[in-house]
Design a protein around this motif. Structure first.
Motif, short mmCIF file in Angstrom:
data_model
loop_
_atom_site.label_atom_id
_atom_site.label_comp_id
_atom_site.label_asym_id
_atom_site.label_seq_id
_atom_site.Cartn_x
_atom_site.Cartn_y
_atom_site.Cartn_z
N CYS A 1 15.81 -16.62 8.90
CA CYS A 1 14.44 -17.10 9.11
C CYS A 1 13.65 -16.21 10.06
N GLN A 2 14.30 -15.19 10.61
CA GLN A 2 13.62 -14.29 11.54
C GLN A 2 13.49 -12.86 11.01
N ILE A 3 13.92 -12.64 9.78
CA ILE A 3 13.84 -11.30 9.19
C ILE A 3 12.69 -11.29 8.18
N ILE A 4 11.67 -10.48 8.46
CA ILE A 4 10.50 -10.40 7.60
C ILE A 4 10.69 -9.26 6.60
N VAL A 5 10.38 -9.54 5.33
CA VAL A 5 10.49 -8.53 4.28
C VAL A 5 9.17 -8.47 3.51
N ALA B 1 1.37 -15.00 -5.30
CA ALA B 1 1.96 -13.68 -5.04
C ALA B 1 1.95 -13.41 -3.53
N PRO B 2 2.94 -13.93 -2.80
CA PRO B 2 3.00 -13.67 -1.36
C PRO B 2 3.23 -12.20 -1.08
N ARG B 3 2.74 -11.74 0.07
CA ARG B 3 2.88 -10.32 0.43
C ARG B 3 4.01 -10.12 1.43
N TYR B 4 4.22 -11.08 2.30
CA TYR B 4 5.31 -11.02 3.27
C TYR B 4 6.03 -12.36 3.28
N GLY B 5 7.29 -12.31 3.61
CA GLY B 5 8.07 -13.55 3.72
C GLY B 5 9.33 -13.30 4.52
N THR B 6 9.88 -14.35 5.07
CA THR B 6 11.19 -14.23 5.69
C THR B 6 12.24 -14.33 4.58
N ILE B 7 13.40 -13.80 4.85
CA ILE B 7 14.47 -13.88 3.85
C ILE B 7 14.78 -15.33 3.51
N ALA B 8 14.70 -16.20 4.51
CA ALA B 8 14.98 -17.62 4.25
C ALA B 8 13.95 -18.22 3.30
N LYS B 9 12.66 -17.89 3.50
CA LYS B 9 11.61 -18.44 2.63
C LYS B 9 11.70 -17.87 1.23
N VAL B 10 11.97 -16.57 1.14
CA VAL B 10 12.10 -15.96 -0.18
C VAL B 10 13.27 -16.56 -0.94
N ALA B 11 14.41 -16.71 -0.26
CA ALA B 11 15.59 -17.26 -0.91
C ALA B 11 15.37 -18.71 -1.34
N THR C 1 1.17 -12.73 7.67
CA THR C 1 2.09 -13.83 7.97
C THR C 1 3.04 -14.09 6.80
N PRO C 2 4.32 -14.30 7.05
CA PRO C 2 5.26 -14.64 5.98
C PRO C 2 4.95 -16.02 5.39
N VAL C 3 4.83 -16.09 4.08
CA VAL C 3 4.62 -17.37 3.38
C VAL C 3 5.58 -17.41 2.20
N LYS C 4 5.74 -18.60 1.64
CA LYS C 4 6.68 -18.81 0.54
C LYS C 4 5.91 -18.93 -0.77
N ARG C 5 6.47 -18.39 -1.82
CA ARG C 5 5.85 -18.52 -3.13
C ARG C 5 5.71 -20.00 -3.50
N GLY C 6 4.52 -20.39 -3.92
CA GLY C 6 4.27 -21.79 -4.26
C GLY C 6 3.76 -22.62 -3.09
N GLN C 7 3.81 -22.08 -1.88
CA GLN C 7 3.32 -22.81 -0.70
C GLN C 7 1.82 -23.05 -0.80
N ILE C 8 1.37 -24.26 -0.47
CA ILE C 8 -0.05 -24.57 -0.48
C ILE C 8 -0.69 -23.99 0.78
N LEU C 9 -1.61 -23.06 0.57
CA LEU C 9 -2.28 -22.39 1.68
C LEU C 9 -3.78 -22.54 1.51
N LEU C 10 -4.39 -23.28 2.42
CA LEU C 10 -5.84 -23.51 2.42
C LEU C 10 -6.34 -23.97 1.05
N GLY C 11 -5.65 -24.95 0.51
CA GLY C 11 -6.16 -25.63 -0.67
C GLY C 11 -5.56 -25.23 -1.99
#
Length: 604
Positions: free
Chosen positions: A355-359, A315-325, A300-310
């Protein structure tokens, strides 16, 4: 239960149609007739699933009157809570709690107990040093549960036809009774003391509830029967280990993917996700949290710094261009166009929303790091504290160089490395001292150029060549705006020969074809091979630049002079060692080597 107690007294099977009170009265008469003094009811906590008040009153009547008997109730902690609800009943009981098992106190006794059980079963007892600690932790430090695990482990050893009892038999018994994943098996885990058995049960019920009743089901709304059904639903999955759980989590996540292929973990995992995300959990949920987290990061695309399960995602592995930017403070369309130019995003997706392009972050991170190190030329006046003409003079003097990348569009395509800007300001601070007041006759750089009718680029080169000794900086000022120079000193410097030489003369001294000046003066990955000032007009080579070049490079013509070896000997050694020149000699007219590529013995 009352009918069963009456049957225990030898009375024929009583009619179950009788009222409860008449049954209790019959039981009391039978106990009195048999002169029974003590009645012990085990698992008594199960009595109070029906009419609690009725049963409490009945127990109280057995303890009253001339033929009163002693009633002993044993059960779980819930039993004590029920007894405390009736003060009259509570006064008639003395509450005793079985002390939790402690390895330092009870460990030796349990080692002897295991040895005795093994002797009766014909097995050799295990010699594992931390078995007792694991056993007590797995049984919640309860005596009865510890005995049950010992018996079940011995059964596993006998079923396997082993002649010894090992910790693996305890692990197998644990997995069969508890239905846990491998990481939550207290008898196998390295850090077993961090595993909370009851939280593992909750994890199994959460996963089973998700499968049996869907992601919209709330755990607090589930009845005990629903929780039991959830446990049975998840049993086959958790008993198959990590692979089964990961496959289930992946399947649930795939069911919530939208048209762009982006899934929603919160929708997919429902109450399991909410539970694992809660910050107020009294106990750690165990390895299930890390399993779910890893599955989300893997798919799943996530953003660097996003709180995920606590905890935040470093170091996210996938993200949308919008989230990365957004995470890196970049312009989404610009980043998209750059990734398309670099071949990391298909050209056909240029008009797709960011927001729909996964990288993949592993592919994008190096480009992000490069972009973050760039400073658009439009930002230089603010960063350097300089006017635009002064910034242009810094470029002309060779103190700043543009990084030209045809794949980078927009204003970043003609940017400057941030490290170069920081180094320039550092040089300015080291070279020019600070003052609290402007000395007489001193003026800013632009004003000095106007008064002396001198180009700004020449004043800047005087400044960094060390030829303006009376220059200063106002304390607290910003960058070049704070620099003050003396116009009279500038006029004197104009009449003094400039140290260094023009580029053609420098090339002749180095034994290099003057036609190759562009190659040596152009900026490479680590800057130009030969640093020059006033590069946009007549390149000027300072003595320091010449010394630096000679320290790092050497021409083929100079090697015989420096090594004392004949030319044909040098050429043979170079061929045998596979030493390659920096440029093809046929294209530039000379042969240049890095000194770091040559044998140390040649350069001594």
């Amino acid at each position: 239960m009352t009918c069963e107690l009456i049957k225990k007294t030898g009375y024929p099977d009583p009619s179950r149609r009788k009222e409860a009170w008449s049954l209790w009265q019959l039981l009391r008469e039978r106990l009195s007739l048999m002169q029974t003094a003590v009645l012990w009811i085990d698992e008594a906590h199960d009595l109070f699933c029906a009419d609690r008040n009725l049963i409490l009153r009945a127990i109280k009547t057995l303890m009253q009157g001339g033929d009163a008997i002693v009633v002993i109730l044993s059960g779980t902690e819930d039993l004590a809570k029920v007894i405390r609800t009736d003060p009259q009943v509570q006064r008639r009981f003395s509450t005793t709690f079985w002390a939790p098992l402690v390895e330092e106190i009870d460990g030796q006794a349990f080692e002897e107990l295991i040895a005795a059980f093994c002797e009766r079963a014909g097995l050799v007892p295990t010699a594992e040093r931390d078995l007792i600690g694991r056993l007590f932790h797995a049984s919640r430090n309860r005596f009865g549960q510890a005995i049950e695990y010992i018996i079940h482990a011995i059964e596993q050893a006998l079923l396997a036809e082993d002649d010894y009892l090992s910790i693996d038999h305890f692990a197998t018994a644990w997995q069969m009774l508890e239905g846990r994943i491998v990481q939550e098996n207290i008898f196998w885990a390295d850090q077993w003391w961090l595993i909370t058995p009851d939280q593992a049960v909750r994890a199994t019920e959460m996963l089973g509830g998700l499968l049996a009743f869907g992601p919209n089901q709330r755990f607090n709304d589930m009845t005990q029967d629903m929780r039991d059904a959830a446990g049975r639903e998840a049993w086959s999955i958790v008993s198959s280990g990590d692979s089964g759980i990961r496959a289930t989590l992946k399947s649930l996540l795939a069911n919530t993917s939208n048209r762009a292929g982006i899934a929603s973990p919160r929708k997919a995992y429902g109450m399991l996700y909410s539970w694992l995300s809660a910050s107020n959990l009294a106990k750690h949920p165990g390895p299930i949290r890390e399993l779910v987290r890893e599955q989300i990061l893997d798919t799943t695309p996530v953003k660097r710094g996003q709180i995920l399960l606590g905890r935040p995602v470093d170091a996210p592995r996938y993200g949308t261009i919008a989230k990365v930017a957004a995470a890196e403070l970049l312009h989404s369309p610009t980043l998209r166009d750059i990734l398309i130019a670099k071949g990391l995003v298909p050209t056909a997706r240029r008009n797709v929303p960011c927001c729909q392009i996964i990288v993949t972050n592993a592919e994008v991170d190096p480009i992000i790091a490069f972009l973050q190190n760039l400073v658009p030329t439009t930002h230089l006046p603010e960063l350097l504290g300089a006017s635009q003409p002064l910034v242009d003079a810094l470029f002309s003097a060779g103190l700043l160089r543009r990084i030209r990348d045809q794949d980078i569009v927009g204003e970043l395509g003609q940017a400057v490395a941030r490290a170069d800007v920081e180094e320039l300001l550092l040089r300015l601070g080291k070279r020019i001292g600070e003052v609290d007041e402007v000395p007489p006759r001193h003026v800013p750089l632009e004003k000095a150029a106007e008064k002396t009718r001198t180009l700004l680029v020449e004043i800047v080169m005087f400044l960094f060549d060390g030829r303006l000794r009376r220059c200063c900086r106002l304390r607290g000022g910003s960058g070049f705006h704070a620099v003050m120079v003396d116009p009279i000193e500038i006029k004197r410097a104009l009449g003094v020969p400039r140290p260094g030489m023009s580029a053609p003369i420098a090339f002749l001294m180095l034994g290099i074809n003057p036609a190759a000046d562009k190659r040596l003066l152009e900026s490479h990955g680590d800057g130009p091979l030969l640093r020059a000032n006033d590069i946009d007009r007549d390149p000027w080579i300072s003595p320091d630049a010449m010394a630096d070049f000679r320290e790092r490079y050497v021409t083929k013509k100079r090697l015989p002079l420096e090594t004392g070896l004949r030319q044909h000997v040098l050429e043979k050694e170079i061929r045998e060692r596979g030493i390659r020149p920096m440029y093809d000699p046929r294209g530039v007219g000379f042969t240049l080597y890095r000194r770091s590529d040559l044998p140390d013995a040649w350069l001594r």
